[in-house]
Design a protein around this motif. Structure first.
Motif, PDB file in Angstrom:
ATOM      1  N   GLU A 120      -3.898 -15.886   3.920  1.00 35.42           N
ATOM      2  CA  GLU A 120      -3.106 -17.088   3.663  1.00 35.42           C
ATOM      3  C   GLU A 120      -2.331 -17.018   2.353  1.00 35.42           C
ATOM      4  OE1 GLU A 120      -5.646 -20.475   4.038  1.00 35.42           O
ATOM      5  OE2 GLU A 120      -6.147 -20.051   6.133  1.00 35.42           O
ATOM      6  N   HIS A 121      -2.798 -16.207   1.414  1.00 37.58           N
ATOM      7  CA  HIS A 121      -2.142 -16.164   0.102  1.00 37.58           C
ATOM      8  C   HIS A 121      -1.393 -14.867  -0.155  1.00 37.58           C
ATOM      9  CE1 HIS A 121      -3.809 -19.899  -1.576  1.00 37.58           C
ATOM     10  NE2 HIS A 121      -4.879 -19.625  -0.858  1.00 37.58           N
ATOM     11  N   PHE A 122      -1.554 -13.884   0.723  1.00 37.08           N
ATOM     12  CA  PHE A 122      -0.967 -12.569   0.467  1.00 37.08           C
ATOM     13  C   PHE A 122       0.545 -12.642   0.289  1.00 37.08           C
ATOM     14  CE2 PHE A 122       1.064  -8.632   1.633  1.00 37.08           C
ATOM     15  CZ  PHE A 122       0.307  -7.676   0.992  1.00 37.08           C
ATOM     16  N   ASP A 123       1.257 -13.254   1.227  1.00 37.85           N
ATOM     17  CA  ASP A 123       2.725 -13.262   1.187  1.00 37.85           C
ATOM     18  C   ASP A 123       3.250 -13.899  -0.091  1.00 37.85           C
ATOM     19  OD1 ASP A 123       2.839 -11.988   3.602  1.00 37.85           O
ATOM     20  OD2 ASP A 123       3.261 -13.790   4.775  1.00 37.85           O
ATOM     21  N   ARG A 124       2.642 -15.012  -0.476  1.00 34.51           N
ATOM     22  CA  ARG A 124       3.100 -15.723  -1.679  1.00 34.51           C
ATOM     23  C   ARG A 124       2.891 -14.874  -2.930  1.00 34.51           C
ATOM     24  NH1 ARG A 124       5.972 -20.428  -3.200  1.00 34.51           N
ATOM     25  NH2 ARG A 124       5.292 -21.044  -5.267  1.00 34.51           N
ATOM     26  N   VAL A 125       1.715 -14.256  -3.052  1.00 40.03           N
ATOM     27  CA  VAL A 125       1.433 -13.434  -4.227  1.00 40.03           C
ATOM     28  C   VAL A 125       2.335 -12.199  -4.233  1.00 40.03           C
ATOM     29  CG1 VAL A 125      -0.322 -12.056  -5.413  1.00 40.03           C
ATOM     30  CG2 VAL A 125      -0.947 -14.248  -4.397  1.00 40.03           C
ATOM     31  N   PHE A 126       2.509 -11.586  -3.076  1.00 39.55           N
ATOM     32  CA  PHE A 126       3.376 -10.411  -3.004  1.00 39.55           C
ATOM     33  C   PHE A 126       4.804 -10.764  -3.415  1.00 39.55           C
ATOM     34  CE2 PHE A 126       6.522  -7.934  -0.655  1.00 39.55           C
ATOM     35  CZ  PHE A 126       6.212  -6.652  -1.096  1.00 39.55           C
ATOM     36  N   ARG A 127       5.324 -11.867  -2.901  1.00 42.37           N
ATOM     37  CA  ARG A 127       6.696 -12.275  -3.229  1.00 42.37           C
ATOM     38  C   ARG A 127       6.837 -12.529  -4.728  1.00 42.37           C
ATOM     39  NH1 ARG A 127       6.928 -16.060   0.060  1.00 42.37           N
ATOM     40  NH2 ARG A 127       6.642 -17.857  -1.302  1.00 42.37           N
ATOM     41  N   THR A 183       8.563  -8.031 -10.887  1.00 44.68           N
ATOM     42  CA  THR A 183       8.755  -6.613 -11.180  1.00 44.68           C
ATOM     43  C   THR A 183      10.116  -6.088 -10.759  1.00 44.68           C
ATOM     44  OG1 THR A 183       7.822  -5.937  -9.040  1.00 44.68           O
ATOM     45  CG2 THR A 183       6.286  -6.170 -10.899  1.00 44.68           C
ATOM     46  N   GLY A 184      10.749  -6.778  -9.797  1.00 44.07           N
ATOM     47  CA  GLY A 184      12.008  -6.272  -9.263  1.00 44.07           C
ATOM     48  C   GLY A 184      11.830  -5.005  -8.453  1.00 44.07           C
ATOM     49  N   ASP A 185      10.614  -4.754  -7.980  1.00 44.20           N
ATOM     50  CA  ASP A 185      10.304  -3.503  -7.296  1.00 44.20           C
ATOM     51  C   ASP A 185       9.268  -3.783  -6.206  1.00 44.20           C
ATOM     52  OD1 ASP A 185       9.396  -1.010  -6.487  1.00 44.20           O
ATOM     53  OD2 ASP A 185       9.408  -0.164  -8.517  1.00 44.20           O
ATOM     54  N   THR A 186       9.710  -3.783  -4.952  1.00 45.30           N
ATOM     55  CA  THR A 186       8.788  -4.105  -3.862  1.00 45.30           C
ATOM     56  C   THR A 186       7.705  -3.048  -3.700  1.00 45.30           C
ATOM     57  OG1 THR A 186      10.286  -3.066  -2.266  1.00 45.30           O
ATOM     58  CG2 THR A 186      10.492  -5.461  -2.584  1.00 45.30           C
ATOM     59  N   HIS A 187       8.043  -1.801  -4.011  1.00 47.68           N
ATOM     60  CA  HIS A 187       7.032  -0.746  -3.893  1.00 47.68           C
ATOM     61  C   HIS A 187       5.923  -0.954  -4.924  1.00 47.68           C
ATOM     62  CE1 HIS A 187       9.273   1.494  -0.921  1.00 47.68           C
ATOM     63  NE2 HIS A 187      10.350   1.479  -1.686  1.00 47.68           N
ATOM     64  N   ALA A 188       6.313  -1.285  -6.146  1.00 48.93           N
ATOM     65  CA  ALA A 188       5.302  -1.567  -7.171  1.00 48.93           C
ATOM     66  C   ALA A 188       4.503  -2.805  -6.791  1.00 48.93           C
ATOM     67  CB  ALA A 188       5.977  -1.768  -8.522  1.00 48.93           C
ATOM     68  N   ALA A 189       5.183  -3.797  -6.225  1.00 47.46           N
ATOM     69  CA  ALA A 189       4.500  -5.040  -5.838  1.00 47.46           C
ATOM     70  C   ALA A 189       3.420  -4.776  -4.797  1.00 47.46           C
ATOM     71  CB  ALA A 189       5.513  -6.056  -5.318  1.00 47.46           C
ATOM     72  N   GLU A 190       3.663  -3.805  -3.914  1.00 48.87           N
ATOM     73  CA  GLU A 190       2.665  -3.480  -2.894  1.00 48.87           C
ATOM     74  C   GLU A 190       1.357  -3.022  -3.531  1.00 48.87           C
ATOM     75  OE1 GLU A 190       4.507  -0.600  -0.427  1.00 48.87           O
ATOM     76  OE2 GLU A 190       5.839  -2.033   0.579  1.00 48.87           O
ATOM     77  N   ASP A 191       1.468  -2.225  -4.587  1.00 55.94           N
ATOM     78  CA  ASP A 191       0.264  -1.772  -5.293  1.00 55.94           C
ATOM     79  C   ASP A 191      -0.356  -2.901  -6.108  1.00 55.94           C
ATOM     80  OD1 ASP A 191       0.553   0.812  -4.308  1.00 55.94           O
ATOM     81  OD2 ASP A 191       1.803   1.436  -5.998  1.00 55.94           O
ATOM     82  N   LEU A 192       0.496  -3.662  -6.767  1.00 55.88           N
ATOM     83  CA  LEU A 192      -0.002  -4.713  -7.658  1.00 55.88           C
ATOM     84  C   LEU A 192      -0.672  -5.846  -6.893  1.00 55.88           C
ATOM     85  CD1 LEU A 192       2.933  -4.892 -10.248  1.00 55.88           C
ATOM     86  CD2 LEU A 192       0.794  -3.608 -10.382  1.00 55.88           C
ATOM     87  N   VAL A 193      -0.182  -6.157  -5.700  1.00 53.30           N
ATOM     88  CA  VAL A 193      -0.803  -7.241  -4.933  1.00 53.30           C
ATOM     89  C   VAL A 193      -2.205  -6.838  -4.492  1.00 53.30           C
ATOM     90  CG1 VAL A 193       0.064  -6.596  -2.634  1.00 53.30           C
ATOM     91  CG2 VAL A 193      -0.389  -8.989  -3.167  1.00 53.30           C
ATOM     92  N   GLN A 194      -2.382  -5.565  -4.167  1.00 54.74           N
ATOM     93  CA  GLN A 194      -3.717  -5.105  -3.797  1.00 54.74           C
ATOM     94  C   GLN A 194      -4.652  -5.158  -5.007  1.00 54.74           C
ATOM     95  OE1 GLN A 194      -4.591  -4.720  -0.812  1.00 54.74           O
ATOM     96  NE2 GLN A 194      -2.586  -4.648   0.177  1.00 54.74           N
ATOM     97  N   GLU A 195      -4.131  -4.788  -6.169  1.00 53.05           N
ATOM     98  CA  GLU A 195      -4.942  -4.860  -7.388  1.00 53.05           C
ATOM     99  C   GLU A 195      -5.300  -6.305  -7.711  1.00 53.05           C
ATOM    100  OE1 GLU A 195      -4.843  -3.495 -12.100  1.00 53.05           O
ATOM    101  OE2 GLU A 195      -3.234  -2.846 -10.736  1.00 53.05           O
ATOM    102  N   THR A 196      -4.355  -7.204  -7.476  1.00 52.82           N
ATOM    103  CA  THR A 196      -4.605  -8.622  -7.734  1.00 52.82           C
ATOM    104  C   THR A 196      -5.767  -9.135  -6.889  1.00 52.82           C
ATOM    105  OG1 THR A 196      -2.294  -9.081  -8.334  1.00 52.82           O
ATOM    106  CG2 THR A 196      -3.627 -10.954  -7.589  1.00 52.82           C
ATOM    107  N   PHE A 197      -5.728  -8.851  -5.598  1.00 58.38           N
ATOM    108  CA  PHE A 197      -6.793  -9.346  -4.723  1.00 58.38           C
ATOM    109  C   PHE A 197      -8.115  -8.621  -4.972  1.00 58.38           C
ATOM    110  CE2 PHE A 197      -3.282 -11.224  -2.339  1.00 58.38           C
ATOM    111  CZ  PHE A 197      -3.831 -12.453  -1.998  1.00 58.38           C
TER     112      PHE A 197
END
Length: 218
Positions: A44-51, A57-71
């Motif tokens: 339920e929160h993944f999309d919002r945090v990823f966005r 960051t201005g970088d979707t590839h970096a965001a993919e790694d960072l969202v996993q680290e966040t969770f």
């Protein structure tokens, strides 16, 4: 008999029309080790945090790694969430701290410096023609990131979205959950604090016009 059967039935789950109660229940279950509840929170929160991470960051590839680290950090530290604020806000705080580390190690300093110079209307004459200009440019970018790191999260987010990522005010305000007017105030304060610190450190010349503009925008 009917009333006895009713007593023996499990209590109904919180209604979908009561999202706060439903989320509180999911968090409580997840803190108790219920992986299914945690999975629901994640979904339920993944999309919002990823966005949010992608914007910062201005970088979707970096965001993919960072969202996993966040969770991952949220899961490990779930026992520390006391429910005083929203779960979404708590996740966002974790994400912002992770982005700070990302900025220090990977953020594109040249791009950040370009946009800072546009925002502050200040460019040191002759820097680009200097043989050591590239080194100075990188050093200034590092100083900028260090200054960004000292800002309160609301000001830092406003500056990154408005000045570095150049998002439209309406979109940036919606992303941060504030009014456009509130966002403008935050961005103005962030610019003033960044400019003041860079002036103090000797990386920008003091600009009286910029100071007057900041007062007019505030």
């Amino acid at each position: 008999m009917g009333s006895l059967l009713q007593l023996l039935r499990p209590a109904p789950a919180p209604s979908a029309t009561d999202p706060e109660a439903r989320e509180a229940e999911l968090v409580a279950r997840a803190r108790g080790g219920d992986i299914e509840a945690w999975s629901r929170l994640y979904q339920e929160h993944f999309d919002r945090v990823f966005r949010h991470l992608a914007y910062l960051t201005g970088d979707t590839h970096a965001a993919e790694d960072l969202v996993q680290e966040t969770f991952a950090r949220a899961f490990v530290g779930l026992a520390q969430f006391e429910g005083r604020g929203s779960f979404a806000g708590w996740l966002r705080g974790i994400a912002v701290n992770i982005v700070r580390k990302h900025w220090r190690s990977r953020y594109r300093g040249d791009q950040a410096m370009d946009r800072l110079e546009v925002a502050s209307a200040e460019r040191s004459a002759g820097t680009d023609a200097d043989p050591e200009g590239a080194h100075l440019r990188q050093k200034r970018a590092e100083v900028l990131l260090a200054v960004l790191d000292t800002l309160p999260a609301p000001l830092r987010e406003a500056f990154v979205l408005c000045d570095l990522q150049e998002m439209p005010v309406q979109a940036a305000a919606a992303e941060l959950g504030v009014s456009p007017g509130n966002l403008r105030v935050r961005a103005t304060r962030a610019r003033a604090r960044i400019r003041g610190e860079l002036v103090r450190l000797g990386w920008l010349a003091e600009d009286s016009h910029a100071k007057e503009q900041d007062h007019a925008d505030a």
